[in-house]
Enzyme design. Sequence first.
Site, PDB file in Angstrom:
ATOM      1  N   LEU A   1       0.827  -1.134  -0.152  1.00 39.73           N
ATOM      2  CA  LEU A   1      -0.041   0.035  -0.032  1.00 39.73           C
ATOM      3  C   LEU A   1       0.906   1.229   0.009  1.00 39.73           C
ATOM      4  O   LEU A   1       2.097   1.288   0.571  1.00 39.73           O
ATOM      5  CB  LEU A   1      -0.935   0.030   1.204  1.00 39.73           C
ATOM      6  CG  LEU A   1      -2.023  -0.977   1.212  1.00 39.73           C
ATOM      7  CD1 LEU A   1      -2.794  -0.680   2.864  1.00 39.73           C
ATOM      8  CD2 LEU A   1      -2.969  -0.722   0.405  1.00 39.73           C
ATOM      9  N   ASP A   2       0.450   2.334  -0.554  1.00 38.91           N
ATOM     10  CA  ASP A   2       1.020   3.433  -0.684  1.00 38.91           C
ATOM     11  C   ASP A   2       1.254   4.008   0.788  1.00 38.91           C
ATOM     12  O   ASP A   2       0.780   3.518   1.834  1.00 38.91           O
ATOM     13  CB  ASP A   2       0.595   4.539  -1.351  1.00 38.91           C
ATOM     14  CG  ASP A   2       0.464   4.345  -2.854  1.00 38.91           C
ATOM     15  OD1 ASP A   2       1.250   3.650  -3.159  1.00 38.91           O
ATOM     16  OD2 ASP A   2      -0.260   5.092  -3.435  1.00 38.91           O
ATOM     17  N   LYS A   3       2.569   4.892   1.014  1.00 39.45           N
ATOM     18  CA  LYS A   3       2.645   5.283   2.202  1.00 39.45           C
ATOM     19  C   LYS A   3       1.708   5.892   3.129  1.00 39.45           C
ATOM     20  O   LYS A   3       1.305   5.760   4.438  1.00 39.45           O
ATOM     21  CB  LYS A   3       3.892   6.290   2.294  1.00 39.45           C
ATOM     22  CG  LYS A   3       4.185   6.927   3.732  1.00 39.45           C
ATOM     23  CD  LYS A   3       5.276   8.063   3.507  1.00 39.45           C
ATOM     24  CE  LYS A   3       5.854   8.691   4.763  1.00 39.45           C
ATOM     25  NZ  LYS A   3       6.452   9.780   4.326  1.00 39.45           N
TER      26      LYS A   3
ATOM     27  N   THR B   1      -1.694   5.809   2.058  1.00 38.71           N
ATOM     28  CA  THR B   1      -2.911   5.174   2.167  1.00 38.71           C
ATOM     29  C   THR B   1      -2.994   4.191   3.450  1.00 38.71           C
ATOM     30  O   THR B   1      -2.135   3.474   3.695  1.00 38.71           O
ATOM     31  CB  THR B   1      -2.924   4.184   0.811  1.00 38.71           C
ATOM     32  OG1 THR B   1      -2.777   4.933  -0.272  1.00 38.71           O
ATOM     33  CG2 THR B   1      -4.151   3.249   0.932  1.00 38.71           C
TER      34      THR B   1
END
Length: 329
Positions: free
Chosen positions: A83-85, A87
């Site tokens: 997952l993105d930082k 998110t």
Amino acid sequence: MTSTVAKTSTVAGWKNLLISAQSLSVSNIKKLYMKDGLLAIHKPYGIPVHGGPKIKLSIADFLPALEQKHGLLAGSLELAHRLDKNTSGVLLLTYKKEMAKYLADLHENRQIEKSYLAILLGNVSRVTGVLNGELHETLRNGQFKQTINEISINKSSVETNYTILDSNQDTCMLCLFKTFTGNKHQIRVHAYELLKCPILGDHRYHANKGPQTLPIRLIQMLRMRGVKNEETGSSKIRPWQRGLLPMHLLTKSIRIPGLDGSKDLTIETSIPPYFQQTMDHLDLVLNREEVDAARLRKKHKLLKHINRRESLFVSKGISINSESFKTSV
């Protein structure tokens, strides 16, 4: 020339959110599901999944502590996806090789459905639809970004389904995204380039360089206060204040086929406080019909109470005018 920042719980809360991410402990990582080699956790906002040269703390750094916390063999936990930082939400890990392979095969065959909740800037005419377009990485303004291959629009297998759950005039929307593909920044790029509505707090994919620019009405609803100039007395929202605004993208649930007694298993998380606070400020709800129905029931209950009180006063010969109360309900 001197200036001060007017204190505001909104901006202070965003700053504390970043501080919390930097001082995260394993006790703050919530377990959502654990069975048959699968561990699902809620990834907090602001912490990357993988480590790197400039990264001080990541979810990968917590794997030994998570193993100890949940009684697993040392070295058994592995990340099943990323997952993105910025998110937050459901993140899958595995502690058995068989489960790791099973999930990898499902990902490759696009059989795992991920649902994302997001707050978007702007508005759209169609409340449901499919966003379709392949992504490729380019270097823009010294920063690598994912962009849409225009030739692939409406012809690609990289799809994002969207449903608008609620909106506040033309300012913002609460949107549910669903996808079976997990391309890097897929939701963010599809929202900005295809839906033309960037995610609130996405400081990479938006119209201008630097922190995301916000409409005046949105700034007011978010209760942001600018930096006050002591000499002129005027206040202005500074770029660094807008830069503190967190990205409002949440992995709300993940559906995995064939796990729960051959049935689909859906792992879901709750909306984190910072996200819910923004929804409250912007008057966005998950189910508008239910909220409106509840308000109507409350209004009817209050009117019924007023009518009973009026009847009681009349029976005692006391004259009152309750119309002003009824019209204000």
